[in-house]
Design an enzyme around this catalytic site. Structure first.
Site, PDB file in Angstrom:
ATOM      1  N   ASP A   1      -5.018  -3.272  -3.029  1.00  0.00           N
ATOM      2  CA  ASP A   1      -4.893  -1.823  -3.167  1.00  0.00           C
ATOM      3  C   ASP A   1      -3.503  -1.372  -3.589  1.00  0.00           C
ATOM      4  O   ASP A   1      -3.349  -0.510  -4.454  1.00  0.00           O
ATOM      5  CB  ASP A   1      -5.337  -1.107  -1.892  1.00  0.00           C
ATOM      6  CG  ASP A   1      -4.586  -1.555  -0.643  1.00  0.00           C
ATOM      7  OD1 ASP A   1      -3.856  -2.565  -0.708  1.00  0.00           O
ATOM      8  OD2 ASP A   1      -4.751  -0.902   0.408  1.00  0.00           O
TER       9      ASP A   1
ATOM     10  N   GLU B   1       0.833  -1.203   0.000  1.00  0.00           N
ATOM     11  CA  GLU B   1       0.000   0.000   0.000  1.00  0.00           C
ATOM     12  C   GLU B   1       0.868   1.255   0.000  1.00  0.00           C
ATOM     13  O   GLU B   1       0.652   2.188  -0.775  1.00  0.00           O
ATOM     14  CB  GLU B   1      -0.900  -0.010   1.230  1.00  0.00           C
ATOM     15  CG  GLU B   1      -1.667   1.268   1.482  1.00  0.00           C
ATOM     16  CD  GLU B   1      -2.114   1.356   2.925  1.00  0.00           C
ATOM     17  OE1 GLU B   1      -3.193   0.850   3.238  1.00  0.00           O
ATOM     18  OE2 GLU B   1      -1.360   1.919   3.748  1.00  0.00           O
TER      19      GLU B   1
END
Length: 576
Positions: A183, A122
């Site tokens: 993500d 991330e």
């Protein structure tokens, strides 16, 4: 990605950038003495040779507003100052196990499996986007970006090497040890498209090729589910109905479509909008909020303690807090009115809830708008300000929000997401107009189809050619052989077939073609034979053939059921 969330320390990790060279510092010092206090110093872009979009770009997005109580130059200065703080605090390149590798330092949640976690995928994704957008302000941006990408590649996922493992630790053994998190990879791939636009792809890293490979062989292969949602990692199922709205990076997917020409990304966008509409209609009609995790069909909030992460997985919490930025960007960048409608609903609710004061936003809400948090933190506040920028009636809200954001400094997670929102609100997050690829055309889509048998009503032959991965063709159970063919309508030059099998698949089958006249072909030619099929998605290529009809002829089943296909796709010879 889930990170530690305490008032003093919220989620995250990111690399640190080097300071300007001494000569540049001396120049800035001289300029500071010569230019009146309060003026904005703009450093010449002599060091930005080869940079196409040096900071500041200060784009004005159609239909969007910016803070209007300050000048654009003042906004740019706030962004660059915040970046300098962020870089010195979180950007690191001290990995003894990977010289030259950069990472964004931050705490994580989840089990680091005996390693000392320094950062996450991330963080890499956020850092790579920030760095490429700040090129021109930071003369070392490309070196840092390449160092961040070096780390992303070295710490590849244990499940799919085209993705990044979710943990960064200073150990060679950590490289390839961890599975992925959706993500981070979405942001990393998107940042490579930005990098291609910023620096071109003729240097040490071919950014465009790396982006395409990651999008198709990594993200699409592991994350896009059969129902056009996004699962949680490459360890998750392709049939999963669980998804995380903070991963719904709709404008990213449009960029993915631009560089690959693959219409699956438009289907993902449309389906996620549909999931949001269904969810909010049932659970948050007055607020527009969505939970940290969404499960099932029809969609609903995940239960508490989902995946053993934290209690509030069924609420608007530290994952979902990022959602307003992700959805409003699709309106700002690409004009999708669905993004504006969602942003307007969220903005109307939060303004009323806080009496128009961004400082009154809390770090967590139930779906009905009841606060479960007790203080304001940037990862909750800033996305609501970004969403507010979609409507001119929110001018005072956006102005107040900017003033709150520009000096807010907390920890990796909030500070990093705050900076991303500042780049967006100030117009310094530009749209990557990448080298657009022609759409890949499925010649069999919505064409007439014929099959040997069907299992029953709802499983007809045309269900394999309707472009819907939630419908399917199924043959009688327990019989061999079975077949299904499509009539392309006219003779086409073809060289590829894609079969998306349901759980009832063929272990042995042939792809056959025919150019017979009429609608009932008799003469078939084998162009491919499979003897060890294992279901899933089969991508089959063969020498170019002129054919009007294309048939899957199944001879041996892999289960006790029949044969079943979600989709049967046919592609022209010129299509990769």
């Amino acid at each position: 990605m889930y990170l530690t969330r305490t008032k003093a320390s919220t989620p995250g990790n990111r690399p640190k950038k080097p300071s300007l060279r001494l000569k540049q510092l001396l120049m800035l010092t001289v300029l500071a003495l010569l230019i009146p206090a309060g003026s904005v110093i703009s450093v010449p872009n002599a060091s930005a040779a080869g940079i196409s979009k040096p900071f500041p770009q200060q784009v004005n997005y159609p239909g969007m507003i910016k803070p209007n109580h300050i000048t654009q130059s003042t906004m740019n200065q706030s962004v660059s100052s915040y970046y300098d703080y962020w870089k010195s605090t979180y950007l690191k390149n001290n990995l003894t196990s990977l010289p030259g590798g950069y990472y964004v330092k931050g705490n994580i949640t989840g089990d680091p499996d005996g390693f000392t976690a320094l950062g996450s995928s991330e963080g890499q994704g956020y850092g790579m986007i920030i760095t490429v957008l700040m090129a021109g302000h930071d003369s070392n941006a490309q070196t840092i970006f390449n160092g961040l990408f070096k780390t992303a590649r070295a710490y590849k996922s244990s499940g799919n090497p085209n993705l990044m493992g979710w943990v960064v630790a200073d150990s060679v053994q950590a490289q390839g040890h961890f599975g992925s998190a959706t993500d981070g990879d979405l942001d990393i791939a998107y940042s490579l498209i930005l990098a291609h636009q910023q620096w071109g792809s003729d240097g040490t890293v071919n950014y465009l090729n790396e982006a395409k490979k990651m999008i198709t062989d990594g993200i699409k292969a592991s994350y896009v589910t059969t129902n056009y949602r996004l699962n949680l990692g490459d360890w998750d199922s392709k049939d999963a109905l669980n998804t995380r709205p903070s991963d719904w990076m709709l404008s990213h997917f449009r960029a993915f479509y631009e560089v690959t020409g693959d219409p699956v990304w438009i289907q993902v966008i449309d389906h996620l909008y549909s999931v949001y509409e269904q969810f909010t209609t049932s659970y948050s009609s007055s607020t527009g909020l969505i939970s940290d995790f969404v499960v099932d069909n029809p969609p609903k909030p995940a239960p508490e303690w989902y995946l053993d992460e934290f209690k509030e997985t069924n609420q608007y919490y530290y994952n979902a807090s990022r959602f307003p930025l992700r959805i409003v960007m699709d309106y700002a960048f690409y004009g999708d009115s669905r993004g504006k409608a969602a942003a307007d609903k969220l903005s109307a609710w939060i303004k009323t809830k806080t009496n128009g004061s961004p400082a009154n936003i809390k770090n967590g809400y139930k779906m009905n708008g009841t606060a479960i948090g007790d203080y304001a933190t940037a990862v909750f506040v800033s996305p609501f300000i970004s969403a507010g920028a979609a409507n001119s009636s929110n001018q005072a809200w956006v102005n107040a929000g900017w003033d709150w954001m520009k000096n807010k400094k907390e920890d990796y997670f909030s500070d990093t997401y705050n900076l991303l929102n500042m780049l967006f609100i100030s117009g310094n997050w530009w749209v990557p107009t990448a080298e657009t690829q022609p759409p890949v055309t499925n010649l069999a889509l919505n064409k007439q189809a014929v099959t040997s048998t069907i299992e029953g009503t709802g499983f007809e032959a045309d269900k394999a050619f309707d472009g819907n991965l939630m419908s399917r063709w199924a043959s009688n159970e327990g019989s061999d052989p079975e077949w299904i063919y499509v009539d392309l309508g006219s003779v086409q030059n073809i060289s590829a077939v894609k079969l998306r099998w349901e759980a009832a698949y063929a272990t042995q089958y042939k792809i056959q073609v025919s150019s017979d006249t009429g609608s009932s072909p008799v003469n078939w030619t084998d162009v491919n034979t499979t003897t060890n099929g294992d279901g899933g998605e089969d991508n089959i290529t063969f020498a170019p053939q002129n054919a009007r009809f294309v048939r899957m002829f199944g001879t041996v089943r892999g289960t006790s059921y029949g044969y079943s296909l979600y989709e049967f796709e046919v592609y022209a010879a010129s299509t990769p």
